[in-house]
Design a protein around this motif. Structure first.
Motif, PDB file in Angstrom:
ATOM      1  N   TYR A   1      39.017  58.073  97.227  1.00 40.04           N
ATOM      2  CA  TYR A   1      37.609  58.448  96.969  1.00 40.04           C
ATOM      3  C   TYR A   1      37.014  59.075  98.414  1.00 40.04           C
ATOM      4  O   TYR A   1      36.029  59.731  98.203  1.00 40.04           O
ATOM      5  N   ARG A   2      37.531  58.776  99.602  1.00 46.14           N
ATOM      6  CA  ARG A   2      36.734  59.155 100.634  1.00 46.14           C
ATOM      7  C   ARG A   2      37.308  60.190 101.374  1.00 46.14           C
ATOM      8  O   ARG A   2      35.645  60.737 102.164  1.00 46.14           O
TER       9      ARG A   2
ATOM     10  N   THR B   1      32.262  52.536 100.079  1.00 52.75           N
ATOM     11  CA  THR B   1      33.640  52.463  99.400  1.00 52.75           C
ATOM     12  C   THR B   1      34.344  52.489  99.619  1.00 52.75           C
ATOM     13  O   THR B   1      34.829  53.464 100.534  1.00 52.75           O
TER      14      THR B   1
ATOM     15  N   LEU C   1      28.955  56.580  99.244  1.00 55.48           N
ATOM     16  CA  LEU C   1      31.418  56.666  99.142  1.00 55.48           C
ATOM     17  C   LEU C   1      31.015  55.947 101.179  1.00 55.48           C
ATOM     18  O   LEU C   1      32.172  55.036 100.539  1.00 55.48           O
ATOM     19  N   SER C   2      30.474  55.890 101.139  1.00 55.28           N
ATOM     20  CA  SER C   2      30.611  55.095 103.263  1.00 55.28           C
ATOM     21  C   SER C   2      30.417  54.297 103.125  1.00 55.28           C
ATOM     22  O   SER C   2      31.319  52.947 103.883  1.00 55.28           O
TER      23      SER C   2
ATOM     24  N   ARG D   1      29.616  56.952  94.300  1.00 54.68           N
ATOM     25  CA  ARG D   1      30.153  58.103  94.583  1.00 54.68           C
ATOM     26  C   ARG D   1      29.262  58.947  95.472  1.00 54.68           C
ATOM     27  O   ARG D   1      30.099  59.622  96.025  1.00 54.68           O
ATOM     28  N   THR D   2      28.207  58.904  95.646  1.00 58.04           N
ATOM     29  CA  THR D   2      27.331  59.903  96.637  1.00 58.04           C
ATOM     30  C   THR D   2      27.479  59.979  98.198  1.00 58.04           C
ATOM     31  O   THR D   2      27.862  58.771  98.187  1.00 58.04           O
TER      32      THR D   2
ATOM     33  N   THR E   1      24.806  54.133  92.286  1.00 58.21           N
ATOM     34  CA  THR E   1      24.906  54.858  93.538  1.00 58.21           C
ATOM     35  C   THR E   1      23.609  54.883  93.746  1.00 58.21           C
ATOM     36  O   THR E   1      23.624  54.869  95.374  1.00 58.21           O
TER      37      THR E   1
ATOM     38  N   LEU F   1      31.222  61.220 106.494  1.00 57.76           N
ATOM     39  CA  LEU F   1      30.835  60.685 105.492  1.00 57.76           C
ATOM     40  C   LEU F   1      29.506  59.702 106.810  1.00 57.76           C
ATOM     41  O   LEU F   1      30.057  59.194 107.668  1.00 57.76           O
TER      42      LEU F   1
END
Ligand SMILES: *Cc1c(COP(=O)(O)O)cnc(C)c1O
Length: 396
Positions: free
Chosen positions: A142-143, A137, A134-135, A129-130, A95, A149
């Motif tokens: 998850y979001r 993903t 995450l943006s 996942r940071t 990540t 984000l």
């Protein structure tokens, strides 16, 4: 914290492709800590390299350089066949490597210095996942708990060349980067249709956008090449602008890396624009150098291709009507099931002494150590052949 739910077992020891739990039961580790333990567990060369480095110089910060850090950067650039002017940034995880790549894309300005606010990613993508990763993903679960984000990310349907072309057709010059996995891992080991990556390379090059390949899962030998884009079928001969690595790179020791191809990509982040305390620390660098060294010494890339072919063929031929087939490349494999019972089959596998992962309702992911033998493949296929087919009532 309860972020991972209840652990399935407490593991206390590992050797080669096997791990043992606290009750002394042995498991064939076909997941390798999620595509991490390239050399299996307790590899003597890796253990010696890490121990020796820790006993020599364990950490210094990036105010200083160390010979191992420089050697690893040079090794990665060589393996990547990166052109003159290429550079590497070291991080501690996948990540984090993708965070750095995303920051690089924000620095990818237009010739007049204005921003390119659009970032393209794919549906099914997993990049970490940071918040920045995450943006990129796509999974809503998850979001959504963490919105808002970082902005600008647009998700394109997987495998859809027309959608890719449409994304560049209007305001294509406002795209800073297209980020994708050469083979989607968390989405269930999905390969792009033929021609997709080549077209992605053409479109990004034509519009000044970076082509960022997330090889966190596929890199470092997992698919039988140092990088998945070097596989002629997967990479279609392209040269990316940025490749991120982590997972298998350190053989189990945490490390992440960003390889920037060519001077333009390599100079997007200037002095003071990014940083890390641990990134590139000598112990992690020594672990990665040792892992790469063993892969090379033991000719593991060719072995991975052969074992992967054998694994997929044997799984497909196992004779259990529940098993439809196997997909993937090298030792990144999904076992395709005829019914959405992957969690139940994974639980049965664990009971029988095999660690696998239910990556989708109807697919098991196998990402074993690169040292996996044919006998070990046969053991697992023997299990698969005998897994009971669920009754309609069980499926209801
Ligand atoms: C696992 C993974 C990540 C995240 O890596 P971490 O080390 O868990 O942060 C990013 N991208 C891909 C493709 C991955 O498989």
């Amino acid at each position: 914290m309860d972020t991972f739910g209840t652990p399935q077992r407490v593991l206390v020891r590992g050797e080669g492709a096997y791990v043992w739990d606290a009750d002394g039961r042995r498991y064939l580790d076909l997941l390798a800590g999620i595509a991490v333990n390239a050399l299996g567990h307790g590899h003597p060369t890796l253990t010696a390299a890490v121990s020796a480095q820790l006993g020599t110089l364990g950490h210094v910060s990036n105010f200083f350089a160390t010979p191992v850090q420089v050697a690893l950067a040079e090794r990665l650039l060589n393996l990547a066949v990166a052109p003159e002017g290429s550079r590497v940034f070291f991080a501690n995880s996948g990540t984090e490597a993708n965070e750095a790549a995303l920051k690089m894309s924000r620095r990818n300005r237009r010739p007049d210095g204005s921003a390119r606010p659009r970032v393209l990613a794919l549906e099914g993508a997993f990049h970490g996942r940071t918040m920045g990763a995450l943006s990129l993903t796509s999974k809503p679960q998850y979001r959504e708990p963490f919105e808002p984000l970082p902005g600008g990310v647009e998700f394109l349907p997987f495998g859809d060349v027309a959608a890719l072309e449409a994304a560049f057709a209007t305001d294509g010059d406002l795209v800073s980067a297209l980020v994708l996995e050469p083979v989607q891992g968390e989405a269930g080991v999905r390969r792009h249709p033929a021609g997709y990556l080549a077209r992605a390379r053409e479109l990004t090059a034509a519009h000044g956008a970076l082509l960022v390949l997330d090889e966190v899962q596929t890199g470092a030998g997992r698919v039988g090449r140092w990088f998945a884009f070097q596989d002629p079928e997967i990479g279609e001969g392209i040269v990316p602008d940025v490749v991120t690595l982590a997972k298998g790179l350190g053989g189990g020791f945490p490390i992440g890396a960003v390889v920037a191809f060519g001077e333009r990509a390599a100079t997007l982040l200037g002095r003071g624009q990014h940083g890390t305390t641990f990134g590139g620390n000598p112990v992690a660098a020594a672990a990665a150098l040792a892992t790469i060294g063993v892969i090379e010494r033991d000719a593991l890339l060719a072995q991975v291709r052969a074992t992967g072919d054998y694994l997929r063929a044997q799984v497909s031929a196992c004779g259990n009507p529940l098993v439809v087939g196997a997909r993937g490349v090298g030792l990144l494999v999904a076992v395709e099931l005829a019914a959405p019972v992957a969690p139940q089959v994974a639980a049965a596998a664990l009971e029988a002494g095999f660690v696998v992962n239910a990556v989708a309702p109807d697919a098991l992911r196998l990402a074993p150590p690169l040292i996996l033998t044919r006998d070990q493949v046969d053991d697992f296929v023997g299990f698969l052949a005998t897994v009971p087919v669920p009754t309609p009532e069980e499926l209801a």
